[in-house]
Write a protein that holds these residues in place. Structure first.
Motif, short mmCIF file in Angstrom:
data_model
loop_
_atom_site.label_atom_id
_atom_site.label_comp_id
_atom_site.label_asym_id
_atom_site.label_seq_id
_atom_site.Cartn_x
_atom_site.Cartn_y
_atom_site.Cartn_z
N GLY A 190 0.83 -1.20 0.00
CA GLY A 190 0.00 0.00 0.00
C GLY A 190 0.86 1.25 0.00
N MET A 191 0.99 1.86 -1.16
CA MET A 191 1.76 3.11 -1.26
C MET A 191 0.88 4.26 -1.72
N THR A 192 0.05 3.99 -2.77
CA THR A 192 -0.66 5.07 -3.46
C THR A 192 -1.80 5.64 -2.62
N GLU A 193 -1.80 6.96 -2.45
CA GLU A 193 -2.90 7.63 -1.75
C GLU A 193 -3.62 8.56 -2.73
N GLN A 195 -3.87 11.70 -3.04
CA GLN A 195 -3.19 12.88 -3.56
C GLN A 195 -2.03 12.52 -4.48
N GLY A 196 -1.70 11.23 -4.65
CA GLY A 196 -0.65 10.91 -5.61
C GLY A 196 0.04 9.60 -5.33
N GLY A 197 0.37 8.89 -6.41
CA GLY A 197 1.05 7.60 -6.28
C GLY A 197 2.49 7.64 -6.76
N SER A 198 2.80 8.58 -7.67
CA SER A 198 4.20 8.66 -8.14
C SER A 198 5.06 9.30 -7.06
N ASP A 199 4.57 10.40 -6.50
CA ASP A 199 5.33 11.11 -5.48
C ASP A 199 4.83 10.70 -4.11
N PHE A 224 -5.32 -0.29 -3.32
CA PHE A 224 -4.86 -1.30 -2.36
C PHE A 224 -5.33 -2.63 -2.93
N SER A 225 -4.50 -3.18 -3.82
CA SER A 225 -4.95 -4.37 -4.55
C SER A 225 -4.87 -5.61 -3.68
N ALA A 226 -5.69 -6.58 -4.05
CA ALA A 226 -5.70 -7.86 -3.35
C ALA A 226 -5.85 -7.68 -1.83
N ALA A 274 -9.32 -8.19 -7.17
CA ALA A 274 -9.95 -7.08 -6.45
C ALA A 274 -8.91 -6.02 -6.14
N SER A 275 -9.21 -4.78 -6.51
CA SER A 275 -8.38 -3.65 -6.08
C SER A 275 -9.30 -2.74 -5.27
N SER A 276 -8.82 -2.32 -4.12
CA SER A 276 -9.73 -1.64 -3.19
C SER A 276 -9.23 -0.27 -2.78
N SER A 429 1.81 -0.91 -17.36
CA SER A 429 2.51 0.33 -17.66
C SER A 429 2.24 1.38 -16.59
N ILE A 430 1.04 1.35 -16.01
CA ILE A 430 0.66 2.36 -15.02
C ILE A 430 1.14 1.97 -13.62
N TRP A 431 0.92 0.70 -13.29
CA TRP A 431 1.18 0.23 -11.92
C TRP A 431 2.68 0.25 -11.61
N GLU A 432 2.99 0.54 -10.36
CA GLU A 432 4.36 0.41 -9.86
C GLU A 432 5.33 1.29 -10.66
N GLY A 433 4.93 2.51 -10.91
CA GLY A 433 5.78 3.46 -11.64
C GLY A 433 5.32 3.57 -13.07
N SER A 434 4.56 4.65 -13.38
CA SER A 434 4.05 4.80 -14.75
C SER A 434 5.21 5.21 -15.67
N GLY A 435 4.91 5.23 -16.99
CA GLY A 435 5.96 5.40 -18.01
C GLY A 435 6.97 6.48 -17.70
N ASN A 436 6.51 7.69 -17.46
CA ASN A 436 7.46 8.79 -17.21
C ASN A 436 8.33 8.51 -15.99
N VAL A 437 7.71 7.94 -14.98
CA VAL A 437 8.45 7.68 -13.75
C VAL A 437 9.57 6.67 -14.02
N MET A 438 9.32 5.71 -14.90
CA MET A 438 10.37 4.76 -15.26
C MET A 438 11.53 5.46 -15.97
C1 FAD Z 1 -5.36 -1.79 -11.18
C2 FAD Z 1 -4.39 -1.04 -10.32
C3 FAD Z 1 -3.93 -1.63 -9.18
C4 FAD Z 1 -3.07 -0.95 -8.33
N1 FAD Z 1 -2.66 -1.55 -7.18
C5 FAD Z 1 -1.88 -0.84 -6.31
C6 FAD Z 1 -1.50 -1.41 -5.05
O1 FAD Z 1 -1.83 -2.57 -4.74
N2 FAD Z 1 -0.77 -0.68 -4.21
C7 FAD Z 1 -0.36 0.60 -4.52
O2 FAD Z 1 0.31 1.22 -3.72
N3 FAD Z 1 -0.71 1.17 -5.70
C8 FAD Z 1 -1.45 0.48 -6.60
N4 FAD Z 1 -1.82 1.05 -7.79
C9 FAD Z 1 -1.50 2.45 -8.02
C10 FAD Z 1 -0.42 2.72 -9.05
O3 FAD Z 1 0.83 2.25 -8.61
C11 FAD Z 1 -0.44 4.23 -9.29
O4 FAD Z 1 -1.67 4.53 -9.95
C12 FAD Z 1 0.73 4.72 -10.10
O5 FAD Z 1 1.92 4.60 -9.37
C13 FAD Z 1 0.57 6.18 -10.54
O6 FAD Z 1 0.18 7.00 -9.46
P1 FAD Z 1 -1.09 7.95 -9.60
O7 FAD Z 1 -2.23 7.15 -10.08
O8 FAD Z 1 -1.29 8.68 -8.33
O9 FAD Z 1 -0.70 8.98 -10.74
P2 FAD Z 1 0.16 10.32 -10.58
O10 FAD Z 1 1.24 10.12 -9.58
O11 FAD Z 1 -0.76 11.45 -10.39
O12 FAD Z 1 0.81 10.40 -12.02
C14 FAD Z 1 0.03 10.73 -13.16
C15 FAD Z 1 0.94 10.74 -14.39
O13 FAD Z 1 1.95 11.71 -14.21
C16 FAD Z 1 3.21 11.16 -14.50
N5 FAD Z 1 4.22 11.81 -13.68
C17 FAD Z 1 4.35 11.79 -12.34
N6 FAD Z 1 5.43 12.50 -11.96
C18 FAD Z 1 5.99 13.00 -13.08
C19 FAD Z 1 7.13 13.80 -13.36
N7 FAD Z 1 7.93 14.23 -12.38
N8 FAD Z 1 7.40 14.11 -14.64
C20 FAD Z 1 6.62 13.66 -15.63
N9 FAD Z 1 5.55 12.90 -15.44
C21 FAD Z 1 5.23 12.56 -14.18
C22 FAD Z 1 3.08 9.67 -14.20
O14 FAD Z 1 4.02 8.92 -14.96
C23 FAD Z 1 1.64 9.42 -14.62
O15 FAD Z 1 1.62 9.13 -15.99
C24 FAD Z 1 -2.64 0.36 -8.66
C25 FAD Z 1 -3.08 0.94 -9.85
C26 FAD Z 1 -3.95 0.27 -10.67
C27 FAD Z 1 -4.42 0.93 -11.93
#
Ligand code: FAD
Length: 553
Positions: A190-193, A195-199, A224-226, A274-276, A429-438
């Motif tokens: 559980g990381m993503t809240e 207000q934001g999952g990348s930061d 909060f998956s599974a 299930a993602s919750s 591509s989105i989960w665990e660090g979306s494209g830009n974050v990678m």
């Molecule tokens: C089906 C599903 C299951 C998931 N399960 C879990 C889980 O079990 N536990 C958990 O913790 N999370 C989970 N996630 C969350 C997922 O890890 C986050 O959605 C993801 O990390 C992106 O965070 P965010 O949605 O808050 O997007 P944001 O952080 O708001 O990012 C939005 C976009 O902005 C881009 N971005 C961010 N920062 C920058 C930057 N500095 N420069 C350029 N671009 C940037 C990102 O790459 C992204 O494309 C799940 C997501 C999905 C869809």
């Protein structure tokens, strides 16, 4: 009384419809994967080959394919309360979900390489995951997280003593009970809240110390998956900053811990899983690592999840391409099989190249995770994990769309497998660090330790001198990487080129000449690859070799 139907309208003969692709061996029918296991699997490769042949037959069976379909047709449901209004906070799944989870656990997908380490153990699991993803992807979520959490747990002696035996168990036990009463467990994160999952530094969830490394957690998680996992690694703000915590579903005295499920996400795909959204109301948790070091502690788990994102998508790509090639061999139009039509052959071969390159890169990455791989491997792993996750996952949706089109209208309906694959594709591509974050992570890796570039150069060097397009591409890339300041705004281009260069090197060294030449001519020659529509291979390509190699049965 109804008049009888005229005989000529009573029925019609169904012709030119394609037989379901089933009862075939996913491993035997995939020489690219089999060869990757042979070269990346170290001394364990021979044994792995026999083991994977057995799994390939099981996974390709009609029964297993039906389980994958069933688990996705009936999504999980949240049971918040019992009939008396008492909180349950349980998720109920279709029985097929449990059967598939049991299969994964039984065959070590969630902990095999840790429980029974050995040469090529992660590669063997990687090939299994790549095949399994072709059958069902949602069950991989808790399986991946359980696999990925182990290194973090191993660093904490008391946690390891209590939890590793349960994690290593090959039994899947879905009962909602304290872990001590169960035969086996799964773990989540559980990381993503909201207000934001990348930061994640912006996390607001609080951890109040209550003594003896124990904390009281108050806050929420937005993804909060599974949630039926038995415990989670989570991030929360402790007095000394963002920290990592181990949060079990039940407290040590056997009470349900303070995790309140709010609702399940209504997702595009990934339906079986299930993602919750959850709130923590004074949940009991234990500090893992040091206070204030939450991100590095949980990121190790994240790194293994990223490996699985690359593997899972490589599997989905292979699944989509296998369906397309199969279909084209059984369907005719304009008096000829689709697989005989020159333009369709170009599309199929181009798709097949993508599948082979994805599998080669994902398996190479998996080798960098095998324990005995040394320092160079860990440097390569540092730069290649985000690059491979980025590029393989970016190619996935494009492959799925094109493969779907090969099936025509049948590709678009839910009775076939392509619709599910297509909906699943963007997730990794989105989960665990979306494209830009990678891409930013690739820059960070290079900035922190420039020896990553030496490891990359060493990976490319053995392929030099065999293909002019590859040589020129690798030389240009290495010149650009040597520049003192790498522009953040161009880091997608750079990351894509790193992944393409490693794919090119692997294919030049190990794939049949026709495959390597076509890959280099279409992805590495001339201007930077724009990744447009499939089916633009030059006419000189050896289409037959490439398509036959990708034909599943
Ligand atoms: C089906 C599903 C299951 C998931 N399960 C879990 C889980 O079990 N536990 C958990 O913790 N999370 C989970 N996630 C969350 C997922 O890890 C986050 O959605 C993801 O990390 C992106 O965070 P965010 O949605 O808050 O997007 P944001 O952080 O708001 O990012 C939005 C976009 O902005 C881009 N971005 C961010 N920062 C920058 C930057 N500095 N420069 C350029 N671009 C940037 C990102 O790459 C992204 O494309 C799940 C997501 C999905 C869809």
């Amino acid at each position: 009384m109804k008049p009888p139907l005229l005989p000529e309208f009573a029925t019609h003969e169904v012709v030119n419809q394609v037989p379901r692709l089933e009862n075939y061996n996913l491993y035997a029918a995939d020489p690219a994967l089999r060869e990757a296991v042979a070269r990346e699997g170290a001394e364990g490769a021979g044994e792995a080959d026999a083991w994977l042949l057995a799994r390939g037959a099981e996974l390709g069976s009609a029964g297993m394919i039906a389980l994958g379909e069933a688990a996705n047709q009936v999504p999980p449901t949240l049971k918040l309360f019992d009939g008396g209004g008492r909180r349950r906070d349980e998720v109920e799944f279709h029985p097929a979900y449990h059967d598939l989870m049991a299969y994964l656990k039984r065959h070590g997908a969630s902990a095999g390489p840790w429980a029974e380490p050995g040469p090529g153990a992660h590669v063997r699991r990687a090939a299994f995951v790549l095949m399994y993803a072709q059958i069902e992807a949602g069950t991989m979520c808790p399986t991946t997280m359980t696999y990925a959490v182990v290194p973090s747990i191993m660093r904490d002696a008391p946690l390891a003593a209590e939890w590793l035996p349960r994690i290593f168990s090959r039994d899947y036990d879905p009962r909602f009970l304290p872990a001590a009463q169960k035969r086996g467990v799964t773990l989540g994160m559980g990381m993503t809240e909201k207000q934001g999952g990348s930061d994640v530094r912006a996390n607001t969830t609080r951890a109040e110390p209550v003594g003896n490394r124990q904390y009281r957690i108050v806050g929420h998680k937005w993804f909060f998956s599974a949630p039926m996992c038995d415990a989670f690694l989570i991030l929360a703000q402790a007095p000394a900053g963002l920290s990592c915590f181990f949060l079990p579903r039940f407290t040590p005295d056997g009470e349900i811990n303070g995790i309140r499920i709010q609702r399940l996400k209504d997702k595009l795909g990934d339906k079986s899983n299930a993602s919750s959204e959850v709130e923590f109301c004074g949940a009991q948790a234990w500090l893992v690592g040091d206070q204030g070091r939450g991100i590095p502690t949980i990121l190790e788990m994240g790194t293994y999840c990223r490996l699985d994102c690359a593997l899972g998508t490589a599997g989905l790509i292979r699944g989509a391409v296998a369906q397309a090639v199969h279909h084209a061999h059984h369907r005719a139009a304009f008096g000829r099989q689709l697989s005989e039509q020159p333009l369709m052959r170009n599309v199929l071969a181009d798709l097949a190249l993508e599948a082979e390159a994805a599998a080669a890169l994902a398996l190479r990455l998996a080798r960098a995770f095998d324990g005995d791989a040394g320092e160079e491997a860990s440097l390569l792993r540092r730069i290649l994990t985000p690059a491979a996750k980025y590029w393989i996952c970016k190619r996935g949706p494009a492959v799925a769309a094109e493969a779907m089109e090969v099936l025509g209208g049948n590709g678009y309906v839910e009775e076939g497998p392509l619709a599910r694959i297509y909906r699943q594709m963007p997730l990794n591509s989105i989960w665990e660090g979306s494209g830009n974050v990678m891409c930013l992570d690739v820059l960070r890796a290079i900035g922190r330790d420039s020896r990553c570039l030496e490891a990359l150069a060493a990976e490319l060097a053995p392929a030099r001198g065999r293909n002019a397009a590859f040589d020129a591409f690798a030389a240009r890339l290495q010149d650009d990487l040597a520049q003192p300041a790498l522009a953040e705004g161009e880091s997608r281009r750079l990351t894509q080129r790193i992944a393409l260069a490693v794919q090119g090197a692997l294919l030049v060294r190990f794939a049949p000449a026709g495959v390597a030449q076509a890959f280099c001519a279409s992805r590495l020659a001339g201007a930077d690859f724009a990744g447009g529509a499939f089916g633009n291979l030059p006419g000189s390509v050896d289409f037959s070799t490439i398509i036959e190699r990708a034909r599943p049965a």
